[in-house]
Scaffold this active site. Structure first.
Site, PDB file in Angstrom:
ATOM      1  N   GLY A 167      47.362   9.433  11.625  1.00  0.00           N
ATOM      2  CA  GLY A 167      48.547   8.609  11.439  1.00  0.00           C
ATOM      3  C   GLY A 167      49.844   9.395  11.519  1.00  0.00           C
ATOM      4  N   SER A 169      53.109  15.918   8.892  1.00  0.00           N
ATOM      5  CA  SER A 169      51.928  15.640   8.074  1.00  0.00           C
ATOM      6  C   SER A 169      52.390  14.847   6.864  1.00  0.00           C
ATOM      7  CB  SER A 169      51.242  16.922   7.609  1.00  0.00           C
ATOM      8  OG  SER A 169      50.266  16.600   6.628  1.00  0.00           O
ATOM      9  N   SER A 199      50.822  13.880   4.106  1.00  0.00           N
ATOM     10  CA  SER A 199      50.454  14.512   2.831  1.00  0.00           C
ATOM     11  C   SER A 199      51.058  15.901   2.712  1.00  0.00           C
ATOM     12  CB  SER A 199      48.935  14.625   2.722  1.00  0.00           C
ATOM     13  OG  SER A 199      48.449  15.458   3.769  1.00  0.00           O
ATOM     14  N   ARG A 227      49.184   6.354   7.882  1.00  0.00           N
ATOM     15  CA  ARG A 227      49.331   5.498   9.080  1.00  0.00           C
ATOM     16  C   ARG A 227      50.290   4.337   8.837  1.00  0.00           C
ATOM     17  NH1 ARG A 227      45.046   5.308   6.372  1.00  0.00           N
ATOM     18  NH2 ARG A 227      44.183   3.378   5.535  1.00  0.00           N
ATOM     19  N   GLU A 239      40.575   2.805  11.151  1.00  0.00           N
ATOM     20  CA  GLU A 239      40.901   3.222   9.780  1.00  0.00           C
ATOM     21  C   GLU A 239      41.066   2.046   8.822  1.00  0.00           C
ATOM     22  OE1 GLU A 239      43.529   6.640   9.094  1.00  0.00           O
ATOM     23  OE2 GLU A 239      43.657   6.887  11.259  1.00  0.00           O
ATOM     24  N   HIS A 266      39.017   3.674  37.828  1.00  0.00           N
ATOM     25  CA  HIS A 266      38.237   4.642  38.601  1.00  0.00           C
ATOM     26  C   HIS A 266      36.955   5.031  37.895  1.00  0.00           C
ATOM     27  CE1 HIS A 266      41.544   5.046  41.463  1.00  0.00           C
ATOM     28  NE2 HIS A 266      42.299   4.825  40.404  1.00  0.00           N
ATOM     29  N   LYS A 312      37.732  15.800   4.273  1.00  0.00           N
ATOM     30  CA  LYS A 312      38.759  16.805   3.956  1.00  0.00           C
ATOM     31  C   LYS A 312      38.343  17.620   2.742  1.00  0.00           C
ATOM     32  CE  LYS A 312      42.769  14.472   6.004  1.00  0.00           C
ATOM     33  NZ  LYS A 312      44.020  13.738   5.802  1.00  0.00           N
TER      34      LYS A 312
HETATM   35  O1  PA5 Z   1      46.180   7.515   8.345  1.00  0.00           O
HETATM   36  C1  PA5 Z   1      45.490   8.370   7.805  1.00  0.00           C
HETATM   37  O2  PA5 Z   1      45.189   8.301   6.605  1.00  0.00           O
HETATM   38  C2  PA5 Z   1      44.998   9.583   8.579  1.00  0.00           C
HETATM   39  O3  PA5 Z   1      44.928   9.320   9.955  1.00  0.00           O
HETATM   40  C3  PA5 Z   1      45.921  10.782   8.296  1.00  0.00           C
HETATM   41  O4  PA5 Z   1      47.185  10.541   8.846  1.00  0.00           O
HETATM   42  C4  PA5 Z   1      45.328  12.082   8.842  1.00  0.00           C
HETATM   43  O5  PA5 Z   1      44.097  12.365   8.242  1.00  0.00           O
HETATM   44  C5  PA5 Z   1      46.261  13.281   8.650  1.00  0.00           C
HETATM   45  O6  PA5 Z   1      46.710  13.358   7.342  1.00  0.00           O
HETATM   46  P1  PA5 Z   1      48.282  13.544   7.066  1.00  0.00           P
HETATM   47  O7  PA5 Z   1      48.929  12.361   7.698  1.00  0.00           O
HETATM   48  O8  PA5 Z   1      48.413  13.560   5.596  1.00  0.00           O
HETATM   49  O9  PA5 Z   1      48.644  14.844   7.705  1.00  0.00           O
END
Ligand code: PA5
Length: 320
Positions: A47, A86, A88, A134, A210, A226, A316
């Site tokens: 996300g 990121s 988080s 996301r 998700e 293709h 994770k």
């Molecule tokens: O939407 C989500 O929860 C995931 O796709 C996260 O975005 C992904 O695991 C990466 O984590 P973060 O967005 O905290 O870097």
């Protein structure tokens, strides 16, 4: 009968998405890059990384590389602009990419709600906490766009942002999302867009994975003509193809979509999702909004909570 109940605050977050977009732009209002930039790299996973996929068609004059990995490309140097995204702030691939970008003395802009990334990068753009990553796509993507416009690397996006926000009407997009979700129920969705809207097709797929915990796939025109076009005869009926059709796509792409649909319609299921809006940004965000609602309703139809991704969290944890 299907009883729809909100199993998390995902619905509230969706309804407030237009406000999120307005707030997101403010975060980057004063950020501007000086000096020569030869290329752009966007590092981020899931996300948080999707903004990189959406960004690609906006940048016409220099290359954009979307980096979903621990390592960054060898070409990165002090003339590279590296966005490290990121939500988080604790995603290991993104943190590793961040350290590499710093080592190579690239111009680094971090976007995060906290975690280790905020600790390491004192100038990070800090987005509000409490979202599923996301669901914070406005906060994670729009500052990137705004910074590039402020720095004149892409054209000004102010009127596109206004147009997008006007088009993000919860009542309308939610209804369209619900109709789409009904088609995707008990099928394997496969989203197709033009290269320009590849990020939108990919976003729709990942939201189904998700939020609705359902397999889903994606591909683009013209490449699908293709290979994949040949693969629907066996098992094609289990799929629900969604063609993201944009009247601003190249005429050749529009023609391909129409002919492809005719050729495969007896082997699989195809539905069209028509894109609205004039600017690229509005076309992207409105379509994504409908897709996000679709994944939300699909989650409710599947009786799963769209607001948690247990298996991603478990993975994770085990990697630590
Ligand atoms: O939407 C989500 O929860 C995931 O796709 C996260 O975005 C992904 O695991 C990466 O984590 P973060 O967005 O905290 O870097």
């Amino acid at each position: 009968m299907l009883i729809l109940t909100n199993k998390s605050d995902m619905l509230g977050v969706l309804e407030a998405f237009p406000e999120q977009c307005k707030e997101a732009i403010k975060l980057a209002r004063k950020v501007k890059i000086k000096g020569k930039i030869a290329n752009i790299v966007v590092c981020g996973m899931g996300g948080s990384g999707i903004g990189g996929d959406l960004l690609r068609p906006f940048v016409k004059k220099i290359p954009v590389f979307v980096n979903k990995n621990y390592k960054i490309p060898d070409f990165v140097n002090r003339n590279s602009l590296v966005f490290v995204v990121s939500y988080s702030g604790d995603t290991e691939e993104t943190l590793a990419a961040y350290l590499e970008a710093k080592k190579k003395r690239a111009v680094v802009i971090a976007i995060t709600s906290g975690g280790k990334l905020a600790e390491k990068e004192k100038n990070a753009i800090i987005v509000p906490k409490g979202y599923q990553p996301r669901a914070a796509i406005g906060f994670l993507f729009l500052p990137v766009l705004k910074i590039l416009a402020n720095s004149r690397i892409i054209p000004n996006q102010d009127s596109a942002i206004r147009e997008a926000i006007r088009g993000l009407v919860p009542k309308i997009c939610s209804k369209e999302g619900f109709m789409l979700a009904k088609k995707l129920k008990d099928k394997i969705p496969v989203f197709y867009g033009s290269e320009e809207l590849a990020g939108v097709a990919y976003r729709m797929k990942t939201q189904v994975n998700e939020n609705a915990k359902q397999p889903a796939f994606w591909h683009v025109f013209p490449e699908m003509d293709h290979n994949e076009i040949n693969g629907f005869k066996r098992g094609g009926k289990k799929l629900q193809l969604v063609f993201i059709r944009d009247k601003r796509d190249l005429q050749k792409i529009r023609k391909r979509m129409a002919i492809t649909k005719k050729l495969i319609k007896d082997s699989t299921n195809v539905t069209d999702l028509h894109v609205r809006g004039n600017s690229l940004l509005a076309r992207m965000l409105i379509t994504i909004y409908i897709g996000d609602y679709a994944s939300y309703y699909l989650a409710l139809m599947n009786k799963v909570n769209p607001g948690i991704v247990k298996i991603i969290e478990e993975l994770k944890k085990r990697l630590k």
